[in-house]
Design an enzyme around this catalytic site. Sequence first.
Site, PDB file in Angstrom:
ATOM      1  N   ASP A  68       0.926  -1.430   0.182  1.00  9.84           N
ATOM      2  CA  ASP A  68      -0.053  -0.064  -0.001  1.00  9.84           C
ATOM      3  C   ASP A  68       0.710   1.143   0.186  1.00  9.84           C
ATOM      4  O   ASP A  68       1.573   1.427   0.899  1.00  9.84           O
ATOM      5  CB  ASP A  68      -0.904   0.028   1.360  1.00  9.84           C
ATOM      6  N   LYS A 111       2.950  11.610  -3.663  1.00  6.77           N
ATOM      7  CA  LYS A 111       1.927  11.098  -4.379  1.00  6.77           C
ATOM      8  C   LYS A 111       1.021  11.821  -5.262  1.00  6.77           C
ATOM      9  O   LYS A 111       0.786  11.571  -6.291  1.00  6.77           O
ATOM     10  CB  LYS A 111       1.280  10.068  -3.463  1.00  6.77           C
ATOM     11  N   GLU A 164      -7.316   0.738  -4.711  1.00  9.68           N
ATOM     12  CA  GLU A 164      -7.463   0.654  -3.075  1.00  9.68           C
ATOM     13  C   GLU A 164      -8.564   0.140  -2.421  1.00  9.68           C
ATOM     14  O   GLU A 164      -8.612  -0.847  -1.684  1.00  9.68           O
ATOM     15  CB  GLU A 164      -6.920   1.894  -2.536  1.00  9.68           C
ATOM     16  N   ASP A 193     -12.968   5.381   1.040  1.00 16.91           N
ATOM     17  CA  ASP A 193     -11.665   5.631   1.311  1.00 16.91           C
ATOM     18  C   ASP A 193     -11.217   6.968   1.183  1.00 16.91           C
ATOM     19  O   ASP A 193     -11.016   7.401   0.292  1.00 16.91           O
ATOM     20  CB  ASP A 193     -10.816   4.096   0.334  1.00 16.91           C
TER      21      ASP A 193
HETATM   22  P1  ADP Z   1      -2.867   7.309   2.768  1.00 12.69           P
HETATM   23  O1  ADP Z   1      -3.279   6.223   2.382  1.00 12.69           O
HETATM   24  O2  ADP Z   1      -3.030   8.449   1.618  1.00 12.69           O
HETATM   25  O3  ADP Z   1      -1.406   7.466   3.107  1.00 12.69           O
HETATM   26  P2  ADP Z   1      -4.068   7.330   5.382  1.00 12.69           P
HETATM   27  O4  ADP Z   1      -5.318   6.443   5.100  1.00 12.69           O
HETATM   28  O5  ADP Z   1      -2.831   6.898   6.178  1.00 12.69           O
HETATM   29  O6  ADP Z   1      -3.576   7.944   3.765  1.00 12.69           O
HETATM   30  O7  ADP Z   1      -4.937   8.759   5.826  1.00 12.69           O
HETATM   31  C1  ADP Z   1      -3.999   9.762   6.244  1.00 12.69           C
HETATM   32  C2  ADP Z   1      -4.837  10.838   6.316  1.00 12.69           C
HETATM   33  O8  ADP Z   1      -5.658  10.448   7.685  1.00 12.69           O
HETATM   34  C3  ADP Z   1      -4.021  12.067   6.710  1.00 12.69           C
HETATM   35  O9  ADP Z   1      -4.553  13.200   6.258  1.00 12.69           O
HETATM   36  C4  ADP Z   1      -4.197  11.926   8.335  1.00 12.69           C
HETATM   37  O10 ADP Z   1      -4.184  13.536   9.045  1.00 12.69           O
HETATM   38  C5  ADP Z   1      -5.670  11.591   8.696  1.00 12.69           C
HETATM   39  N1  ADP Z   1      -5.706  11.103   9.849  1.00 12.69           N
HETATM   40  C6  ADP Z   1      -5.164   9.977  10.540  1.00 12.69           C
HETATM   41  N2  ADP Z   1      -5.672   9.750  11.558  1.00 12.69           N
HETATM   42  C7  ADP Z   1      -6.439  10.701  11.837  1.00 12.69           C
HETATM   43  C8  ADP Z   1      -7.265  11.161  13.066  1.00 12.69           C
HETATM   44  N3  ADP Z   1      -7.442  10.526  14.148  1.00 12.69           N
HETATM   45  N4  ADP Z   1      -8.187  11.956  12.941  1.00 12.69           N
HETATM   46  C9  ADP Z   1      -8.294  12.706  11.809  1.00 12.69           C
HETATM   47  N5  ADP Z   1      -7.302  12.691  10.656  1.00 12.69           N
HETATM   48  C10 ADP Z   1      -6.803  11.625  10.882  1.00 12.69           C
HETATM   49 MG    MG Z   2      -4.416   4.741   1.702  1.00 10.95          MG
END
Ligand code: ADP
Ligand code: MG
Length: 579
Positions: free
Chosen positions: A20, A82, A159, A182
């Site tokens: 991922d 990304k 995804e 997602d």
């Molecule tokens: P990606 O797959 O694009 O890497 P993620 O699924 O890891 O993304 O999500 C990352 C996003 O989720 C970021 O913008 C982060 O700030 C947000 N995020 C993660 N945990 C929390 C939370 N507890 N509350 C609000 N936003 C969150």
């Molecule tokens: Mg993701």
Amino acid sequence: MDRSFHESLPTRMTTLIGIDLGTTNSLVAVFTDAGPQLIPNSLGEMLTPSAVGYGDDGALLVGRASKYRLLTHPALTAARFKRYMGTNHEMVLGKKSFRAEELSSFVLRSLRADAEAFLGHEVDAAVISVPAYFNDIQRKATITAAEFAGLKVNRLINEPTAAALAYGLQDRQGESTFLVVDLGGGTFDVSILEMFSGVMEVRASAGDAFLGGEDFTDALATELGRQLGVKPEDVSREDGARLRALAERMKVQLTEAAEASADFALKGEARRVTITREKFDEITDPILKRLRLPIQRAISDASLKADDLHRIITVGGATRMASVRALVTRLFKRFPEYSIDPDHVVALGAAVQAGLAARHKALDDVVMTDVCPFTLGFETSIQVGEGKYEPGHFTPMIERNTVVPVSKADVVAPLYPTQHEILFRIFQGESPYVKDNILIGTLNVPLRGGPKDDKSVELRYTYDTSGVLEVEATPTATKKTERLVIEGNPGSLPREEIEKRLKALAAMKIHPRDQQENAALIARMRAAFENSLGDKRASVGRLIAEFEGVMARQNPREIAEARRNIEAIIGNFERDDVF
Ligand code: ADP
Ligand code: MG
């Protein structure tokens, strides 16, 4: 890590891994007899921040250490690349600049090394997840990133499809229709899947490749700047990085709390900022509104009503936000599910796909089909009067939400019998006008013969299971396919350039894997130093000196013990950092 787990790993030396590759965090997993399993990185963590930069010794650091260094060394560090996949945008690190494919390749290299350390043998192929709404150029860029990292892409998996595979596997004899939402750091995807006795079919996908949790952070950073009387774009790079990090932290706090406050150091003085959940929801409402359209489109494309959906599944860190959960609950009149950790589910699903590709016996009865989430076609002219033609019209070849793989052909004639070539401009999008769609590439087909000869051309679009498009054009007269692959993508690298960069990347120095933990701790202490004032700052300074002293003695036991002690102390300090 327990032993039985290791023993259940597949014995073939060509294990396919599932990756991922996220905007914010990346993960790697593998399919075993016990099902999909996440692989820890060298810090023992499953999530590797998608951050890359130069360490003090000039070697590349990937992951947590670089995430901390974004604060202390913003000019040497990059994250959120990304978003630039499939564009010519380059990010500057020190004296060099890199494309998103290159920066992503460092993350992939690091995940690959983690997988190799874990499995005990080399890994050279992977299933990599991409946002369903990634266009053709972004997908090809992801494949190039993998190539830069020495990985062959067995398949790109969407995804939300990966997430659905992970959920579907838990209840494989069930029959249900589910919707996956997602919302990650930078992208938003919605997919609707139907499942019956192990067969999973994606019915529709929709999304926005430029919408994610990071937009909420940016909006909050702007608001915090307003409270401080500064514009985020006017402050120094360091102050901007701190302001954004503060916004990120407060945003996460607001997921649990009704109000968040913190101190921000500006011109040597700590200034208080406060934000309520209500205010946060108000300033981010325009972003939240953009989530509705793709959800509605996916439902209507699947010819369903909201009530027909049995399960609503939320994936991606940003779906933890109260406002996002409330919106989903309101739209579907029920609470969404997230029984599998939203941070892990996509990687687990990518590993299931890797297991399917490797024909793992535990997945005998599982079949998965996916769709192409957008329409693909080409530009045509239409007649608007006697001998008058108007270009700019979009003629679809493969319509959105067609099951993949798919191959479609059409016979096209030149406008004028005297033409010596036909220029095909290949577009992706839903508008009847090409100007509102995305140009994927152009294909120039020379035509032989005089005005009386047959100058028609068979145009064929082939869209594979990875969502990658190939276009072929064969003049009827010669039956000779003139061009095979699309050329001239504005955002992609020509082959010679890929080879050149591959060499340069292979020569780059990477920080040793066994020293990553120390590098991450030092980066973390430095960030804590910058984020504190007064006595606390002096204490952090002493910890840094102490740890450097311990490192100089090179006793691994002593270093590990010091790391544990310092981590506990720093953890306490971070709770009331001044940003
Ligand atoms: P990606 O797959 O694009 O890497 P993620 O699924 O890891 O993304 O999500 C990352 C996003 O989720 C970021 O913008 C982060 O700030 C947000 N995020 C993660 N945990 C929390 C939370 N507890 N509350 C609000 N936003 C969150
Ligand atoms: Mg993701």
